[in-house]
Design an enzyme around this catalytic site. Sequence first.
Site, short mmCIF file in Angstrom:
data_model
loop_
_atom_site.label_atom_id
_atom_site.label_comp_id
_atom_site.label_asym_id
_atom_site.label_seq_id
_atom_site.Cartn_x
_atom_site.Cartn_y
_atom_site.Cartn_z
N ASP A 44 0.80 -1.23 0.00
CA ASP A 44 0.00 0.00 0.00
C ASP A 44 0.83 1.28 0.00
O ASP A 44 0.41 2.30 -0.53
CB ASP A 44 -0.95 0.02 1.20
CG ASP A 44 -0.22 0.28 2.51
OD1 ASP A 44 0.61 -0.56 2.89
OD2 ASP A 44 -0.47 1.33 3.14
N ASP A 67 6.10 0.42 2.81
CA ASP A 67 6.50 -0.81 3.49
C ASP A 67 6.12 -2.02 2.64
O ASP A 67 5.71 -1.87 1.49
CB ASP A 67 5.89 -0.89 4.88
CG ASP A 67 4.37 -0.71 4.86
OD1 ASP A 67 3.76 -0.96 3.80
OD2 ASP A 67 3.80 -0.32 5.89
N TYR A 78 -4.29 0.74 10.13
CA TYR A 78 -5.52 1.06 9.41
C TYR A 78 -6.73 0.74 10.28
O TYR A 78 -7.54 -0.12 9.94
CB TYR A 78 -5.56 0.32 8.07
CG TYR A 78 -4.57 0.86 7.07
CD1 TYR A 78 -4.81 2.06 6.41
CD2 TYR A 78 -3.37 0.21 6.82
CE1 TYR A 78 -3.89 2.59 5.51
CE2 TYR A 78 -2.44 0.71 5.92
CZ TYR A 78 -2.71 1.91 5.27
OH TYR A 78 -1.80 2.42 4.39
N GLU A 128 6.25 9.70 2.54
CA GLU A 128 5.79 8.36 2.18
C GLU A 128 4.63 8.46 1.20
O GLU A 128 3.69 9.23 1.39
CB GLU A 128 5.35 7.57 3.42
CG GLU A 128 5.01 6.12 3.09
CD GLU A 128 4.78 5.27 4.34
OE1 GLU A 128 4.85 4.04 4.22
OE2 GLU A 128 4.54 5.85 5.42
#
Length: 542
Positions: free
Chosen positions: A76, A79, A228, A473
């Site tokens: 996603d 990572d 999340y 990120e």
Amino acid sequence: MGSRTTISILVVLLLGLVQLAISGHDYKQALSKSILFFEAQRSGHLPPNQRVSWRSHSGLYDGKSSGVDLVGGYYDAGDNVKFGLPMAFTVTTMCWSIIEYGGQLESNGELGHAIDAVKWGTDYFIKAHPEPNVLYGEVGDGKSDHYCWQRPEEMTTDRRAYKIDRNNPGSDLAGETAAAMAAASIVFRRSDPSYSAELLRHAHQLFEFADKYRGKYDSSITVAQKYYRSVSGYNDELLWAAAWLYQATNDKYYLDYLGKNGDSMGGTGWSMTEFGWDVKYAGVQTLVAKVLMQGKGGEHTAVFERYQQKAEQFMCSLLGKSTKNIKKTPGGLIFRQSWNNMQFVTSASFLATVYSDYLSYSKRDLLCSQGNISPSQLLEFSKSQVDYILGDNPRATSYMVGYGENYPRQVHHRGSSIVSFNVDQKFVTCRGGYATWFSRKGSDPNVLTGALVGGPDAYDNFADQRDNYEQTEPATYNNAPLLGVLARLISGSTGFDQLLPGVSPTPSPVIIKPAPVPQRKPTKPPGLSYLDFLCQHRDIPI
């Protein structure tokens, strides 16, 4: 080469230069790059036509310890974990971009790439849904993964798979995945009818699973809570899934679901100032408003009007015309939070873009408490956000990697920050990656082309540093809604074409829920607006 051909080429080039001069940005280039980013995020066996050459195969044993094949899907962000909820939202919004602006994507040569990006996700979701009431929602563990800084091609971290089932429900995860499968079934309806039917079958099963066995997914997959967490709960995902299943099937069952549950599940009550992987209400309200503007509200018209009121409050708040407006930086960028704020910018811009077109075909303005807004003003707002992203901001920085001259060079991303596995296969250890690659001050050895990073703070400040994960990120769900906005902006103020080229709106046979007999779609006469055309043929699913 004949003179006529030469003149045609010159005309095309001239039109391109005119568009660039008017916009100040090359939206076509930005679109191509933003789609390319998804190839850098692929997990699994990479295909022969893989264009991001510094990536290689990874996660080839995912799911094996659980006795299921979970190879594939997307990482996603920066990572190497595969999180199901944001991945599904990414696919849903990518599909929505294609459904609304497939014509523009095709004319700019990106429709095939966009559809490939969708299929990379849906192929994985099919694997992750091996039984009607079982869905795998995560592969890998954030804690162990974040302890290491390694390329995905050689990660040594835990690749355990986590699932939801009847005893451990996750209505938000199952609902979002149902929405993704339903939306994707529309995308593939003409090009691959059997695949479309398979996606729709999974969508029906997942919705039934989500609705019957209710619960928050992060209470079942607790390792997802730190990364999340489903703060909004699952009611928004249930409505979201029903809205997409109605779009895909024209089945009154889902229209009734939206009508009967809109008040109790918050669809008509929540006035939102955000739209994203967690909170779907503004997206649901926009879709329901679309149904209403098509004249398909029927017995639920009064309820759907309340959905629409909330959708329009969201739009008004974007332009500062509401009693509760969305905050912006001094430079004009939507600002919701310090960590990856850009996700809210692109998703809100997409909703504003599609709603501006819905309004245009309704031949009306947006009525706000602080003044009215025309469809063109709503589209201009989206353009302002995209232009900020691409460099029209106080720092003159492009927040899309690889676009322009001044863009982030030290992206918080394991794969791009370590020398390519295809160039140097010397093993990078878990902690050694931090010492050698994470801490270095130089530019990334691999350019993460098209990645949209987290972006600046509330005061337009930005630090291009690899350890500044809040700002540097990237994430797939930053890019997904941007596809539709960029495709729309390429066309200028008049180039709207909502029909997906070559995609028939005839639904595949419904296996679980009964559906009306599909009818062949009539052709829209020239000069007739698309919405007027739909109003004349209200039985047509889109």
